[in-house]
Design a protein around this motif. Sequence first.
Motif, PDB file in Angstrom:
ATOM      1  N   SER A 287      17.506  44.608 -54.613  1.00  0.00           N
ATOM      2  CA  SER A 287      18.732  44.723 -54.784  1.00  0.00           C
ATOM      3  C   SER A 287      19.268  43.695 -55.864  1.00  0.00           C
ATOM      4  N   GLN A 288      18.887  42.352 -55.665  1.00  0.00           N
ATOM      5  CA  GLN A 288      19.083  41.445 -56.756  1.00  0.00           C
ATOM      6  C   GLN A 288      18.633  41.501 -58.026  1.00  0.00           C
ATOM      7  N   SER A 289      17.325  41.992 -58.029  1.00  0.00           N
ATOM      8  CA  SER A 289      16.895  42.195 -59.288  1.00  0.00           C
ATOM      9  C   SER A 289      17.262  43.214 -60.112  1.00  0.00           C
ATOM     10  N   ARG A 290      17.646  44.472 -59.358  1.00  0.00           N
ATOM     11  CA  ARG A 290      18.053  45.591 -60.040  1.00  0.00           C
ATOM     12  C   ARG A 290      19.601  45.560 -60.425  1.00  0.00           C
ATOM     13  N   ILE A 291      20.466  44.892 -59.458  1.00  0.00           N
ATOM     14  CA  ILE A 291      21.916  44.682 -60.019  1.00  0.00           C
ATOM     15  C   ILE A 291      21.894  43.990 -61.041  1.00  0.00           C
ATOM     16  N   TYR A 292      20.998  42.858 -61.294  1.00  0.00           N
ATOM     17  CA  TYR A 292      21.153  41.961 -62.403  1.00  0.00           C
ATOM     18  C   TYR A 292      20.703  42.807 -63.938  1.00  0.00           C
ATOM     19  N   GLU A 293      19.476  43.598 -63.659  1.00  0.00           N
ATOM     20  CA  GLU A 293      18.959  44.578 -64.805  1.00  0.00           C
ATOM     21  C   GLU A 293      19.837  45.452 -65.153  1.00  0.00           C
ATOM     22  N   ASN A 294      20.169  46.324 -64.207  1.00  0.00           N
ATOM     23  CA  ASN A 294      21.060  47.540 -64.484  1.00  0.00           C
ATOM     24  C   ASN A 294      22.690  47.511 -64.419  1.00  0.00           C
ATOM     25  N   GLN A 295      23.301  47.352 -63.319  1.00  0.00           N
ATOM     26  CA  GLN A 295      24.642  47.388 -63.231  1.00  0.00           C
ATOM     27  C   GLN A 295      25.103  46.476 -64.211  1.00  0.00           C
ATOM     28  N   LEU A 296      24.654  45.060 -64.335  1.00  0.00           N
ATOM     29  CA  LEU A 296      25.087  44.031 -65.371  1.00  0.00           C
ATOM     30  C   LEU A 296      24.426  44.125 -66.663  1.00  0.00           C
ATOM     31  N   GLY A 413      16.240  48.674 -52.609  1.00  0.00           N
ATOM     32  CA  GLY A 413      16.758  47.772 -53.422  1.00  0.00           C
ATOM     33  C   GLY A 413      17.944  48.508 -53.983  1.00  0.00           C
ATOM     34  N   ASN A 414      17.510  49.859 -54.961  1.00  0.00           N
ATOM     35  CA  ASN A 414      18.598  50.246 -55.777  1.00  0.00           C
ATOM     36  C   ASN A 414      19.794  50.781 -54.899  1.00  0.00           C
ATOM     37  N   VAL A 415      19.357  51.324 -53.425  1.00  0.00           N
ATOM     38  CA  VAL A 415      20.489  51.951 -52.860  1.00  0.00           C
ATOM     39  C   VAL A 415      21.273  50.535 -52.309  1.00  0.00           C
ATOM     40  N   TYR A 416      20.966  49.508 -51.966  1.00  0.00           N
ATOM     41  CA  TYR A 416      21.463  48.247 -51.556  1.00  0.00           C
ATOM     42  C   TYR A 416      22.495  47.752 -52.750  1.00  0.00           C
ATOM     43  N   ALA A 417      21.788  47.866 -54.028  1.00  0.00           N
ATOM     44  CA  ALA A 417      22.794  47.366 -55.069  1.00  0.00           C
ATOM     45  C   ALA A 417      23.788  48.046 -55.287  1.00  0.00           C
TER      46      ALA A 417
END
Length: 486
Positions: A287-296, A413-417
């Motif tokens: 969730s941390q790596s995907r929110i850094y990479e994608n949503q941010l 992780g994507n779901v959590y993100a």
Amino acid sequence: MSAYDELMAFQRQTEALGQIAGRLGWDQETMMPEGAAGQRAEEFAAMESVLHARKTHPQIGEWLAKIDASTLDPVSAANVRHISRSFERSQRVPAKLAEAIAKLSSSAQRIWADAREKEDVAAFLPALEEMIALKRDEASALAQGGDAYDALLDDYEPDTSGEDVAATFAAMRPRLVALRDKVMGAEQPPELKFEFDEQKQMRLARSLAKTFGYDMQKGRLDKAVHPFSSGSGDDVRITTRTALTDPFNSIYSTIHETGHATYEQNIASEHLLTPLGGGVSLGVHESQSRIYENQLGRSRAFTGWLFGQMKDAFGDFGVANEDVFFRTVNRLNKGYIRTESDEVQYNLHIMLRFDLERDVIAGKLEARDLEEAWNSRFEADFGYGVDKPSNGLLQDVHWSCGLWGYFPTYALGNVYAGCLYEALRVARPNLDSELAVGNVAGATGWLKDAVQVHGGLYRPTELIERASGLVPSEGPLLSYLEKKFG
């Protein structure tokens, strides 16, 4: 010393030895000479023998029996919970089996890398067959009559099951496919037609890692075939890879691994070398790596700033303006590689792997069947055929190194993100204006306080619910994707 104090002193040494084992893995993938592969496999096996003996030491059971749980504070109780779980699970796996898996996981990674380079599935099959046999044995030992795949999944995402994951995926698939078909039916921005100097890519990667909060005094960035993050506490290392005509490979692999690394670096220092000193699960980690990479990192605001950084680094690379750059970064491709996939199609890659590995562990598929099964499923899911093994069965390192049950955590992780991002937008109402000038500190600071600092203190879904105020579900992720791409 109390029984708890003695237990924690013993556990601290075990955690330190585990970190050393991790460093052996980092070295193998980055700097180890090719001729050292055989010896390294023996070293891994020896280290696993020591770790397994410590994790199953009878004294652990004696200490646990003496501890009065009612007297423990929340941190101590969480430590005892993790140690008890590890002790119970480790006792189920014979030492010789644990050593054999560790030894093969080292040698098989080299075999996989060579087979991938030569597009030679046959060269990989013997190692894959052996690994499947060992993981089935391990799953059977852990499950003790229960579901074998669930027993492996529990190593990476406690408190979930294959049925839970399958239900989540069944809810996600129709909306993802519908969105994919809608976007792919529209005009896509052109692909980049430029050669990006790879040394300049690495300089930009290091700069971006620092932008997202990675402490280079306690880490380093190197190149590897398959990007990864390794370590915790005061020694957390990341890798990336470069491609001459695709700078996004390096940029977003780096931001992704930085998400993993900063999670480990930001865990409260008092948890260092304790069971709470690492990420609580692979899904939360992702969730941390995907929110850094994608949503941010792939947002319109941040890509506007990144466009300027790219022009400074490479000059005019053929993209007209910030809006075109944003669409180029988020372009949907008819590609094959999971790690290079766009946000819409990424989870479809995970669903494919999840179904295949469940069937393998259940004995419905054998190693010799996997290439055909992969290719057939890929064509059914994506509408075109796999062109070569490195774009199919041989693209991921996970099965070669024994990480069966790991893949679902990427989608979880994507779901959590998705849940965390919904809460982040409320907590940081000026988020877009901050990202537009390359300032991610507000977002990453919120994630640090809400998620990262706690390490393994809470259970995975409990942590996400505490941080976001939402019971984890696929809804926020799908709404985010439909708003962004629809």
